[in-house]
Design a protein around this motif. Structure first.
Motif, PDB file in Angstrom:
ATOM      1  N   GLY A   1     -15.396  18.348 -10.816  1.00 53.61           N
ATOM      2  CA  GLY A   1     -16.729  18.938 -10.849  1.00 53.61           C
ATOM      3  C   GLY A   1     -17.209  19.072 -12.283  1.00 53.61           C
TER       4      GLY A   1
ATOM      5  N   GLY B   1     -21.256  19.612 -12.807  1.00 57.80           N
ATOM      6  CA  GLY B   1     -22.712  19.488 -12.877  1.00 57.80           C
ATOM      7  C   GLY B   1     -23.140  18.077 -13.238  1.00 57.80           C
TER       8      GLY B   1
ATOM      9  N   SER C   1     -17.087  19.152  -5.913  1.00 55.40           N
ATOM     10  CA  SER C   1     -18.386  19.543  -6.431  1.00 55.40           C
ATOM     11  C   SER C   1     -19.228  18.298  -6.736  1.00 55.40           C
ATOM     12  CB  SER C   1     -18.202  20.446  -7.664  1.00 55.40           C
ATOM     13  OG  SER C   1     -19.381  21.137  -7.974  1.00 55.40           O
TER      14      SER C   1
ATOM     15  N   SER D   1     -19.993  21.502  -3.192  1.00 50.70           N
ATOM     16  CA  SER D   1     -20.885  21.660  -4.346  1.00 50.70           C
ATOM     17  C   SER D   1     -21.554  23.029  -4.421  1.00 50.70           C
ATOM     18  CB  SER D   1     -21.974  20.579  -4.301  1.00 50.70           C
ATOM     19  OG  SER D   1     -21.413  19.293  -4.263  1.00 50.70           O
ATOM     20  N   SER D   2     -21.171  23.950  -3.559  1.00 50.72           N
ATOM     21  CA  SER D   2     -21.809  25.269  -3.530  1.00 50.72           C
ATOM     22  C   SER D   2     -21.256  26.151  -4.646  1.00 50.72           C
ATOM     23  CB  SER D   2     -21.602  25.929  -2.159  1.00 50.72           C
ATOM     24  OG  SER D   2     -22.277  25.215  -1.154  1.00 50.72           O
ATOM     25  N   TYR D   3     -21.674  25.820  -5.850  1.00 50.50           N
ATOM     26  CA  TYR D   3     -21.255  26.495  -7.086  1.00 50.50           C
ATOM     27  C   TYR D   3     -21.529  27.990  -6.962  1.00 50.50           C
ATOM     28  CZ  TYR D   3     -20.522  26.172 -12.213  1.00 50.50           C
ATOM     29  OH  TYR D   3     -20.044  26.247 -13.496  1.00 50.50           O
TER      30      TYR D   3
ATOM     31  N   ASP E   1     -17.780  26.167  -3.661  1.00 46.94           N
ATOM     32  CA  ASP E   1     -17.280  25.076  -4.503  1.00 46.94           C
ATOM     33  C   ASP E   1     -15.760  24.922  -4.434  1.00 46.94           C
ATOM     34  OD1 ASP E   1     -16.550  23.534  -6.935  1.00 46.94           O
ATOM     35  OD2 ASP E   1     -18.675  23.758  -7.399  1.00 46.94           O
TER      36      ASP E   1
ATOM     37  N   ASN F   1     -10.138  21.503  -8.504  1.00 46.00           N
ATOM     38  CA  ASN F   1     -11.266  20.841  -9.147  1.00 46.00           C
ATOM     39  C   ASN F   1     -11.064  19.353  -9.370  1.00 46.00           C
ATOM     40  OD1 ASN F   1     -13.940  21.194 -10.128  1.00 46.00           O
ATOM     41  ND2 ASN F   1     -13.203  20.959 -12.225  1.00 46.00           N
TER      42      ASN F   1
ATOM     43  N   ASN G   1     -21.605  29.827 -16.158  1.00 43.60           N
ATOM     44  CA  ASN G   1     -21.093  28.464 -16.273  1.00 43.60           C
ATOM     45  C   ASN G   1     -19.848  28.407 -17.152  1.00 43.60           C
ATOM     46  OD1 ASN G   1     -21.363  25.455 -16.071  1.00 43.60           O
ATOM     47  ND2 ASN G   1     -21.582  25.713 -18.284  1.00 43.60           N
TER      48      ASN G   1
ATOM     49  N   ILE H   1     -16.773  29.999 -15.375  1.00 44.34           N
ATOM     50  CA  ILE H   1     -16.217  29.146 -14.325  1.00 44.34           C
ATOM     51  C   ILE H   1     -15.574  27.906 -14.918  1.00 44.34           C
ATOM     52  CG2 ILE H   1     -16.795  27.759 -12.301  1.00 44.34           C
ATOM     53  CD1 ILE H   1     -18.844  29.858 -11.562  1.00 44.34           C
ATOM     54  N   ASP H   2     -16.169  27.363 -15.999  1.00 45.74           N
ATOM     55  CA  ASP H   2     -15.572  26.200 -16.669  1.00 45.74           C
ATOM     56  C   ASP H   2     -14.166  26.514 -17.169  1.00 45.74           C
ATOM     57  OD1 ASP H   2     -17.537  24.393 -16.237  1.00 45.74           O
ATOM     58  OD2 ASP H   2     -18.364  24.430 -18.262  1.00 45.74           O
TER      59      ASP H   2
END
Length: 280
Positions: A9, A11, A38, A158-160, A176, A182, A217, A220-221
């Motif tokens: 994933g 974006g 994702s 993909s439901s971040y 997600d 991941n 972001n 989560i990253d």
């Protein structure tokens, strides 16, 4: 020998996955089995629909413009509607499903079992905190779902969290897949890959966090990066794309990301061939 590809994933960075596939195909390396989480699930689904990299990039650019178009209403597969902001996300996620549905219509594919290439797409159920795998293969156990629409599988993965509302499917409430997986290297191997190439993105350790979205972001990253570290050890080769200066929500940078993925893979192609062609 069956070659597998596991896509992470990230974006808009996911456009780099298309560049990777382009470079592999130019080197006559055919991916037989694919998995993605994702944004990686979007590319994986398009590949399993047998779109070419050029077609995938065109679709990616076209549909990315609408994915973050906010919808006041959120619709689950049973037709019920409620305000998206009240069901766990700033965006409904419906446009993700719509994009995949439209891509599938052209290829006359709707269900996961319609896909021509073996595929795995992880998602996480908030109700039992477990990982589930959408696939077109035979079920390994009850955590594998092979009767869903392709659009549901991709939207679920993909439901971040907090950005897109969770995806309701049967008794599940999916978010997600990157929360637990991941880069689905192990899952790609489970459905038959002999060697697996994993694609991940470098973590920008020094990026500024200003506002809700960038803070969320970055948090989560960091979490995803730690999870990836365990999973990529199972891969036979890891391609790491330097997208540190790319905002994962800036869809104007998709062509840039595609180029980064393509060029990085071209630089490494001889090493990739050497590792993949070695006897297991």
């Amino acid at each position: 020998m069956k070659l597998g590809l596991a896509l992470s994933g990230g974006g808009i960075k996911g456009a780099a996955h298309i560049g990777v596939i382009q470079a592999l195909q130019e080197a006559n390396m055919h991916v037989d089995i694919i998995g993605g989480t994702s944004i990686g699930s979007i590319v994986a689904a398009l590949y399993a629909m047998e779109y070419t990299p050029k077609e995938m990039l065109k679709l990616f650019n076209y549909f990315s413009k609408m994915i973050f178009k906010n919808s006041a209403m959120y619709t689950d597969p049973n037709g019920k509607k409620s305000l998206s902001i009240q069901v766990g996300g700033l965006y409904s996620g419906e446009n993700i499903a719509y994009a995949i549905e439209e891509a599938g219509k052209y290829k006359k594919m709707k269900k996961m079992k319609d896909l021509k290439i073996p595929i795995v797409i992880p998602a996480v159920d908030l109700r039992d905190s477990e990982k589930y795998i959408f696939t077109n293969m035979e079920k390994i156990n009850d955590k594998y779902l092979n009767r869903a629409d392709i659009s549901i599988a991709v939207r679920a993965s993909s439901s971040y969290p907090a950005i897109f509302a969770p995806t309701i499917y049967n008794k599940h409430k999916f978010v997600d897949g990157g929360i637990l997986d991941n880069i689905p290297v192990e899952e790609v191997k489970k459905i038959g890959a002999d060697k697996v190439i994993a694609v991940r993105f470098k973590l920008n350790k020094t990026s500024r966090t200003v506002g809700l979205r960038s803070t969320l972001n970055k948090s989560i990253d960091i979490m995803f990066s730690q999870i990836e570290g365990r999973e990529v050890k199972k891969a036979d080769y890891v391609i790491e794309i330097d997208t540190q200066n790319v905002n994962p929500f800036d869809f104007k940078q998709s062509n840039k990301c595609y180029k980064l993925g393509y060029e990085q893979t071209k630089r490494e192609i001889e090493n990739i061939k050497k590792i993949i062609n070695e006897e297991a």
